[in-house]
Design a protein around this motif. Structure first.
Motif, mmCIF file in Angstrom:
data_model
loop_
_atom_site.group_PDB
_atom_site.id
_atom_site.type_symbol
_atom_site.label_atom_id
_atom_site.label_comp_id
_atom_site.label_asym_id
_atom_site.label_seq_id
_atom_site.Cartn_x
_atom_site.Cartn_y
_atom_site.Cartn_z
ATOM 1 N N ASN B 32 0.881 -1.164 0.000
ATOM 2 C CA ASN B 32 0.000 0.000 0.000
ATOM 3 C C ASN B 32 0.921 1.218 0.000
ATOM 4 O O ASN B 32 1.925 1.238 0.720
ATOM 5 C CB ASN B 32 -0.884 0.020 1.241
ATOM 6 C CG ASN B 32 -1.815 -1.174 1.298
ATOM 7 O OD1 ASN B 32 -2.230 -1.715 0.267
ATOM 8 N ND2 ASN B 32 -2.143 -1.600 2.502
ATOM 9 N N TYR B 34 1.330 5.659 -0.006
ATOM 10 C CA TYR B 34 0.686 6.866 0.487
ATOM 11 C C TYR B 34 1.537 8.096 0.169
ATOM 12 O O TYR B 34 2.760 8.031 0.154
ATOM 13 C CB TYR B 34 0.513 6.791 2.014
ATOM 14 C CG TYR B 34 -0.132 5.521 2.504
ATOM 15 C CD1 TYR B 34 0.631 4.374 2.687
ATOM 16 C CD2 TYR B 34 -1.492 5.468 2.784
ATOM 17 C CE1 TYR B 34 0.048 3.201 3.137
ATOM 18 C CE2 TYR B 34 -2.088 4.301 3.230
ATOM 19 C CZ TYR B 34 -1.311 3.171 3.405
ATOM 20 O OH TYR B 34 -1.900 2.003 3.845
ATOM 21 N N TYR B 36 1.959 12.102 1.668
ATOM 22 C CA TYR B 36 1.631 13.049 2.719
ATOM 23 C C TYR B 36 2.292 14.387 2.412
ATOM 24 O O TYR B 36 3.339 14.448 1.759
ATOM 25 C CB TYR B 36 2.157 12.570 4.083
ATOM 26 C CG TYR B 36 1.405 11.418 4.686
ATOM 27 C CD1 TYR B 36 1.681 10.112 4.311
ATOM 28 C CD2 TYR B 36 0.427 11.644 5.661
ATOM 29 C CE1 TYR B 36 0.995 9.053 4.878
ATOM 30 C CE2 TYR B 36 -0.261 10.589 6.244
ATOM 31 C CZ TYR B 36 0.031 9.291 5.846
ATOM 32 O OH TYR B 36 -0.648 8.245 6.418
ATOM 33 N N LEU B 90 6.085 13.569 1.723
ATOM 34 C CA LEU B 90 6.528 12.275 2.217
ATOM 35 C C LEU B 90 5.737 11.146 1.564
ATOM 36 O O LEU B 90 4.512 11.201 1.478
ATOM 37 C CB LEU B 90 6.354 12.201 3.730
ATOM 38 C CG LEU B 90 7.295 13.139 4.508
ATOM 39 C CD1 LEU B 90 6.657 13.585 5.804
ATOM 40 C CD2 LEU B 90 8.618 12.441 4.797
ATOM 41 N N ASP B 96 0.769 -3.792 5.977
ATOM 42 C CA ASP B 96 -0.515 -4.048 6.646
ATOM 43 C C ASP B 96 -1.006 -2.731 7.238
ATOM 44 O O ASP B 96 -1.435 -1.860 6.505
ATOM 45 C CB ASP B 96 -0.342 -5.128 7.716
ATOM 46 C CG ASP B 96 -1.675 -5.583 8.282
ATOM 47 O OD1 ASP B 96 -1.687 -6.288 9.305
ATOM 48 O OD2 ASP B 96 -2.718 -5.228 7.710
ATOM 49 N N ARG B 97 -0.933 -2.587 8.564
ATOM 50 C CA ARG B 97 -1.360 -1.332 9.176
ATOM 51 C C ARG B 97 -0.218 -0.331 9.315
ATOM 52 O O ARG B 97 -0.402 0.862 9.155
ATOM 53 C CB ARG B 97 -1.925 -1.599 10.573
ATOM 54 C CG ARG B 97 -3.276 -2.292 10.586
ATOM 55 C CD ARG B 97 -3.648 -2.632 12.021
ATOM 56 N NE ARG B 97 -4.956 -3.272 12.107
ATOM 57 C CZ ARG B 97 -6.066 -2.633 12.437
ATOM 58 N NH1 ARG B 97 -6.018 -1.356 12.711
ATOM 59 N NH2 ARG B 97 -7.217 -3.277 12.499
ATOM 60 N N GLU B 98 0.977 -0.858 9.655
ATOM 61 C CA GLU B 98 2.096 0.035 9.939
ATOM 62 C C GLU B 98 2.545 0.747 8.670
ATOM 63 O O GLU B 98 2.719 0.120 7.636
ATOM 64 C CB GLU B 98 3.287 -0.756 10.502
ATOM 65 C CG GLU B 98 2.973 -1.566 11.729
ATOM 66 C CD GLU B 98 2.378 -2.927 11.384
ATOM 67 O OE1 GLU B 98 1.903 -3.608 12.298
ATOM 68 O OE2 GLU B 98 2.381 -3.306 10.187
ATOM 69 N N GLN B 99 2.754 2.064 8.786
ATOM 70 C CA GLN B 99 3.236 2.835 7.646
ATOM 71 C C GLN B 99 4.680 3.240 7.888
ATOM 72 O O GLN B 99 5.029 3.707 8.974
ATOM 73 C CB GLN B 99 2.367 4.071 7.422
ATOM 74 C CG GLN B 99 0.959 3.719 6.946
ATOM 75 C CD GLN B 99 0.167 4.915 6.485
ATOM 76 O OE1 GLN B 99 0.702 5.993 6.256
ATOM 77 N NE2 GLN B 99 -1.143 4.724 6.317
ATOM 78 N N TYR B 100 5.491 3.088 6.852
ATOM 79 C CA TYR B 100 6.912 3.402 6.930
ATOM 80 C C TYR B 100 7.210 4.497 5.907
ATOM 81 O O TYR B 100 6.893 4.354 4.730
ATOM 82 C CB TYR B 100 7.753 2.157 6.649
ATOM 83 C CG TYR B 100 7.470 1.042 7.632
ATOM 84 C CD1 TYR B 100 6.576 0.030 7.315
ATOM 85 C CD2 TYR B 100 8.072 1.029 8.888
ATOM 86 C CE1 TYR B 100 6.287 -0.986 8.223
ATOM 87 C CE2 TYR B 100 7.795 0.026 9.795
ATOM 88 C CZ TYR B 100 6.901 -0.984 9.462
ATOM 89 O OH TYR B 100 6.620 -1.974 10.370
ATOM 90 N N PHE B 101 7.809 5.573 6.406
ATOM 91 C CA PHE B 101 7.989 6.761 5.592
ATOM 92 C C PHE B 101 9.348 6.797 4.901
ATOM 93 O O PHE B 101 10.339 6.284 5.407
ATOM 94 C CB PHE B 101 7.839 8.013 6.456
ATOM 95 C CG PHE B 101 6.414 8.313 6.830
ATOM 96 C CD1 PHE B 101 5.827 7.687 7.916
ATOM 97 C CD2 PHE B 101 5.666 9.203 6.084
ATOM 98 C CE1 PHE B 101 4.508 7.948 8.259
ATOM 99 C CE2 PHE B 101 4.352 9.474 6.415
ATOM 100 C CZ PHE B 101 3.772 8.844 7.509
ATOM 101 N N GLY B 102 9.357 7.453 3.747
ATOM 102 C CA GLY B 102 10.584 7.716 3.034
ATOM 103 C C GLY B 102 11.271 8.954 3.582
ATOM 104 O O GLY B 102 10.781 9.583 4.529
ATOM 105 N N PRO B 103 12.393 9.342 2.969
ATOM 106 C CA PRO B 103 13.168 10.477 3.472
ATOM 107 C C PRO B 103 12.559 11.841 3.139
ATOM 108 O O PRO B 103 12.963 12.841 3.712
ATOM 109 C CB PRO B 103 14.525 10.307 2.790
ATOM 110 C CG PRO B 103 14.201 9.560 1.540
ATOM 111 C CD PRO B 103 13.082 8.641 1.882
#
Lengths: 112, 110
Positions: B32, B34, B36, B90, B96-103
């Motif tokens: 998934n 996203y 921001y 970003l 799943d639920r946890e979102q991991y952001f790029g730099p």
């Protein structure tokens, strides 16, 4: 209304002290609550998260508490270190977790 | 291990000019994705999300659009930049639920 309120806006603690950040929400469909840590110029990093079926989750010096009845959550940092100085965001989402609402953040300063 | 890459690192653009920001995820199939936006010193505002190639859902309208041309790629764009588009963009991914952001990409509109 989908909103996540976070407090305080800014917080200063001494090294070795305990930091407490709080958030509240209104939407009863929210059931997943992550906390993120962000350093200046970087993307946020997932710190710890909790589901509404739990009331506490620990990860090292970081513990998050959840109170479903009061619709509140908190993040406790024990033995706070200068390296913990950052902005902390709480967030909330529902089951799918596609849409995530973030709080306004808390700027934490840990003084040596 | 999964890696997330955003490009460019920073952009300075003129009002009214077009914009294209990119995000690539490696090491994870069908994530998934996203987008921001974050004003300086502000909170994170979710803009778009995508759960599959070719499908993008808008969360908030900011005169921006997004596309997912490949499984591992997410593009944010606009034909005409506004001053209000300045900020930190970003990209994030989640298994799943946890979102991991790029730099992130720092955008300055003048």
């Amino acid at each position: 209304q989908q909103q996540v309120r976070q407090s305080p806006q800014s917080l200063t603690v001494w090294e070795g002290g305990t930091t407490v950040l709080t958030c509240s929400y209104e939407d009863s469909t929210f059931n997943y609550f992550p906390w993120y840590q962000q350093f200046p110029g970087e993307g946020p990093a997932l710190l710890i998260s909790i589901l509404s079926v739990s009331d506490k989750k620990e990860d090292g010096r970081f513990t998050t508490f959840f109170n479903k009845r009061e619709k509140k959550l908190s993040l406790h940092i024990i033995d706070s270190q200068p390296g913990d100085s950052a902005t902390y965001f709480c967030a909330a989402s529902d089951t799918n977790a596609y849409k995530v609402i973030f709080g306004k953040g808390t700027h934490l300063h840990v003084l040596p | 291990a999964q890696t997330i890459h955003q490009w460019p690192v920073a952009e300075i653009k003129a009002v009214g000019s077009p914009l294209s920001l990119g995000c690539t995820i490696k090491g994870k199939s069908s994530p998934n994705l996203y987008w921001y936006w974050q004003a300086t010193g502000g909170t994170l505002q979710q803009l778009f999300y995508s759960i599959t190639v070719g499908q993008v859902e808008s969360v908030v309208q900011l005169n921006l659009s997004a596309s997912r041309p490949k499984d591992d790629q997410f593009i944010l764009s606009t034909e005409k930049l506004l001053l209000s588009h300045s900020g930190f963009y970003l990209c994030a991914w989640s298994p799943d639920r946890e979102q991991y952001f790029g730099p992130g990409t720092r955008l300055t509109v003048l």
